[in-house]
Design a protein around this motif. Structure first.
Motif, PDB file in Angstrom:
ATOM      1  N   ALA A  56       0.897  -1.311  -0.051  1.00 36.43           N
ATOM      2  CA  ALA A  56      -0.059   0.070  -0.027  1.00 36.43           C
ATOM      3  C   ALA A  56       0.822   1.431  -0.129  1.00 36.43           C
ATOM      4  O   ALA A  56       0.549   2.143  -0.703  1.00 36.43           O
ATOM      5  N   GLY A  57       1.994   1.332   0.741  1.00 37.45           N
ATOM      6  CA  GLY A  57       2.974   2.625   0.882  1.00 37.45           C
ATOM      7  C   GLY A  57       3.554   2.583  -0.566  1.00 37.45           C
ATOM      8  O   GLY A  57       3.693   3.644  -1.150  1.00 37.45           O
ATOM      9  N   VAL A  58       4.073   1.514  -1.298  1.00 38.30           N
ATOM     10  CA  VAL A  58       4.526   2.005  -2.433  1.00 38.30           C
ATOM     11  C   VAL A  58       3.563   2.276  -3.535  1.00 38.30           C
ATOM     12  O   VAL A  58       3.946   2.954  -4.286  1.00 38.30           O
ATOM     13  N   ALA A  59       2.247   1.679  -3.411  1.00 39.15           N
ATOM     14  CA  ALA A  59       1.102   2.049  -4.593  1.00 39.15           C
ATOM     15  C   ALA A  59       1.001   3.505  -4.181  1.00 39.15           C
ATOM     16  O   ALA A  59       0.944   4.338  -5.239  1.00 39.15           O
ATOM     17  N   ALA A  60       0.878   4.094  -3.124  1.00 40.42           N
ATOM     18  CA  ALA A  60       0.800   5.431  -2.695  1.00 40.42           C
ATOM     19  C   ALA A  60       2.002   6.403  -3.501  1.00 40.42           C
ATOM     20  O   ALA A  60       1.792   7.256  -4.027  1.00 40.42           O
ATOM     21  N   SER A  61       3.043   5.938  -3.337  1.00 39.20           N
ATOM     22  CA  SER A  61       4.157   6.543  -3.592  1.00 39.20           C
ATOM     23  C   SER A  61       4.313   6.572  -5.201  1.00 39.20           C
ATOM     24  O   SER A  61       4.774   7.726  -5.782  1.00 39.20           O
ATOM     25  N   LEU A  62       3.604   5.576  -5.995  1.00 35.22           N
ATOM     26  CA  LEU A  62       3.765   5.569  -7.485  1.00 35.22           C
ATOM     27  C   LEU A  62       2.380   6.096  -7.830  1.00 35.22           C
ATOM     28  O   LEU A  62       2.264   6.241  -9.156  1.00 35.22           O
ATOM     29  N   GLY A  63       1.261   6.656  -7.004  1.00 32.88           N
ATOM     30  CA  GLY A  63       0.219   7.332  -7.492  1.00 32.88           C
ATOM     31  C   GLY A  63      -1.001   6.311  -7.681  1.00 32.88           C
ATOM     32  O   GLY A  63      -1.977   6.843  -8.513  1.00 32.88           O
ATOM     33  N   TYR A  64      -0.898   5.225  -7.170  1.00 30.84           N
ATOM     34  CA  TYR A  64      -1.975   4.177  -7.260  1.00 30.84           C
ATOM     35  C   TYR A  64      -2.817   4.072  -6.109  1.00 30.84           C
ATOM     36  O   TYR A  64      -2.143   4.074  -4.886  1.00 30.84           O
ATOM     37  N   GLU A  65      -3.833   3.517  -6.196  1.00 29.27           N
ATOM     38  CA  GLU A  65      -4.738   3.148  -5.040  1.00 29.27           C
ATOM     39  C   GLU A  65      -4.302   1.695  -4.597  1.00 29.27           C
ATOM     40  O   GLU A  65      -3.442   1.144  -5.205  1.00 29.27           O
ATOM     41  N   ASP A  66      -4.344   1.346  -3.266  1.00 28.87           N
ATOM     42  CA  ASP A  66      -3.896   0.053  -2.882  1.00 28.87           C
ATOM     43  C   ASP A  66      -4.381  -1.037  -3.494  1.00 28.87           C
ATOM     44  O   ASP A  66      -5.579  -0.784  -3.930  1.00 28.87           O
ATOM     45  N   GLY A  67      -3.737  -1.726  -3.956  1.00 28.05           N
ATOM     46  CA  GLY A  67      -4.025  -2.946  -4.749  1.00 28.05           C
ATOM     47  C   GLY A  67      -4.114  -2.837  -6.387  1.00 28.05           C
ATOM     48  O   GLY A  67      -4.395  -3.762  -7.223  1.00 28.05           O
ATOM     49  N   ALA A  68      -3.947  -1.724  -6.874  1.00 32.70           N
ATOM     50  CA  ALA A  68      -4.091  -1.351  -7.986  1.00 32.70           C
ATOM     51  C   ALA A  68      -2.751  -0.963  -8.837  1.00 32.70           C
ATOM     52  O   ALA A  68      -2.662  -0.567  -9.930  1.00 32.70           O
ATOM     53  N   THR A  69      -1.319  -1.228  -8.101  1.00 32.85           N
ATOM     54  CA  THR A  69      -0.457  -1.161  -8.752  1.00 32.85           C
ATOM     55  C   THR A  69       0.103  -2.107  -9.874  1.00 32.85           C
ATOM     56  O   THR A  69      -0.002  -3.543  -9.513  1.00 32.85           O
ATOM     57  N   PRO A  70       0.459  -1.709 -11.133  1.00 32.56           N
ATOM     58  CA  PRO A  70       0.803  -2.852 -12.258  1.00 32.56           C
ATOM     59  C   PRO A  70       2.017  -3.523 -11.669  1.00 32.56           C
ATOM     60  O   PRO A  70       2.894  -2.920 -11.055  1.00 32.56           O
ATOM     61  N   PRO A  71       1.883  -4.998 -12.046  1.00 36.87           N
ATOM     62  CA  PRO A  71       3.076  -5.783 -11.392  1.00 36.87           C
ATOM     63  C   PRO A  71       4.310  -5.287 -11.960  1.00 36.87           C
ATOM     64  O   PRO A  71       5.505  -5.189 -10.780  1.00 36.87           O
ATOM     65  N   ASP A  72       4.481  -4.924 -13.209  1.00 35.93           N
ATOM     66  CA  ASP A  72       5.788  -4.260 -13.496  1.00 35.93           C
ATOM     67  C   ASP A  72       6.629  -3.171 -12.646  1.00 35.93           C
ATOM     68  O   ASP A  72       7.429  -3.105 -12.319  1.00 35.93           O
ATOM     69  N   GLU A  73       5.444  -2.313 -12.264  1.00 35.40           N
ATOM     70  CA  GLU A  73       5.777  -1.174 -11.504  1.00 35.40           C
ATOM     71  C   GLU A  73       6.266  -1.683  -9.944  1.00 35.40           C
ATOM     72  O   GLU A  73       7.139  -0.958  -9.441  1.00 35.40           O
ATOM     73  N   MET A  74       5.453  -2.574  -9.589  1.00 34.27           N
ATOM     74  CA  MET A  74       5.717  -2.997  -8.021  1.00 34.27           C
ATOM     75  C   MET A  74       7.240  -3.858  -8.005  1.00 34.27           C
ATOM     76  O   MET A  74       8.083  -3.468  -7.090  1.00 34.27           O
ATOM     77  N   PHE A  75       7.394  -4.647  -9.019  1.00 35.60           N
ATOM     78  CA  PHE A  75       8.826  -5.125  -9.058  1.00 35.60           C
ATOM     79  C   PHE A  75       9.922  -4.358  -9.323  1.00 35.60           C
ATOM     80  O   PHE A  75      10.976  -4.359  -8.639  1.00 35.60           O
ATOM     81  N   ALA A  76       9.641  -3.185 -10.092  1.00 35.52           N
ATOM     82  CA  ALA A  76      10.562  -2.074 -10.245  1.00 35.52           C
ATOM     83  C   ALA A  76      10.859  -1.423  -9.160  1.00 35.52           C
ATOM     84  O   ALA A  76      12.157  -1.000  -8.861  1.00 35.52           O
ATOM     85  N   ALA A  77       9.882  -1.096  -8.450  1.00 40.29           N
ATOM     86  CA  ALA A  77       9.913  -0.322  -7.236  1.00 40.29           C
ATOM     87  C   ALA A  77      10.711  -1.074  -6.004  1.00 40.29           C
ATOM     88  O   ALA A  77      11.691  -0.377  -5.483  1.00 40.29           O
TER      89      ALA A  77
END
Length: 253
Positions: A56-77
């Motif tokens: 959820a914290g990573v999602a917020a830092s990337l501008g997404y709602e919790d649970g909505a981060t694309p996997p490529d962006e999560m792995f990159a973060a």
């Protein structure tokens, strides 16, 4: 996908696993949750020996709602976080919250996670607001374990408390299935403090407890209740953003 050369050294995974064992009751493993490379560096400079990213914290830092981060962006973060704490003579292990695994097959999920350099992961047992069948989820965790071998520390999240099941017995049933499937640790997220002793008594292995950011006395008390390790979800990221808002308000005033 990040370069496979960033895969964690076997010794780092073993060191992270060892941090979860033979701890004094008042000394749980405290894992701050970095949401980006800058916050990860701050936590390491403060002396923490391991970190655990919050989705959820990573999602917020990337501008997404919790649970909505694309996997490529999560792995990159996650890879960026690992990179900044892996330099020098004493690399710091990082475990990554990768939610429900993004629908990836176990072997692909494991390889993508290893490519980030993470030593472990959180995997949750609910989807779309509902609990998964625990037996099927245990079978899936066993496939993840088989693909990972000893290369990853698997923290199996148990979502009963946040899905409206207050009885610790249901969490214990699920936790036992997940430990039998190969999970290194279980995380009954949302468990109230009064439930922790029952969870500790009923679960064989490390127990992760979530908490709001607080001082050493609060953390020690969670350890005495039965927590092996303590994480904070997006709490630290939200605390930091509250400070940013206060600063912004002062600028406007």
């Amino acid at each position: 996908m990040t370069s496979p050369s960033q895969a964690p050294a076997p010794g780092l995974v073993a060191a992270f696993r060892a941090l979860h064992h033979d701890r004094a009751p008042e000394d749980p493993l405290v894992l701050p949750g970095p949401w980006d490379a800058g916050s990860a560096r701050v936590f390491v400079e403060a002396g923490f020996t391991a970190l655990a990213t919050p989705s959820a914290g990573v999602a917020a830092s990337l501008g997404y709602e919790d649970g909505a981060t694309p996997p490529d962006e999560m792995f990159a973060a996650v890879a960026r976080i690992v990179r900044v704490v892996s330099t020098g003579d004493r690399p710091v292990p990082v475990s990554a919250d990768i939610e429900g695994g993004y629908g990836l097959a176990p072997a692909e999920l494991v390889e993508r996670l290893l490519d980030t350099g993470a030593v472990g992961c959180n995997l949750e047992d609910s989807a779309d607001g509902a609990l998964k069948d625990p037996h099927r989820h245990a079978e899936w965790l066993a496939e993840v374990r088989a693909a990972a071998g000893e290369r990853l520390f698997v923290n199996a999240r148990v979502d009963t408390f946040i899905r409206g099941v207050a009885d610790p017995a249901e969490a214990i049933v699920r936790a036992r299935l997940y430990v039998a499937a190969g999970a290194d640790c279980v995380y009954p997220i949302g468990a109230p403090p009064e439930a922790i002793p029952a969870l500790r008594a009923g679960i064989d292995g490390p127990v992760n407890v979530g908490a709001a950011p607080g001082g050493a006395a609060k953390l020690a008390e969670l350890g005495r209740l039965g927590a092996t390790r303590v994480t904070f979800g997006p709490g630290l990221q939200r605390q930091a953003m509250a400070a940013v808002r206060e600063g912004a308000a002062r600028l406007r005033s």
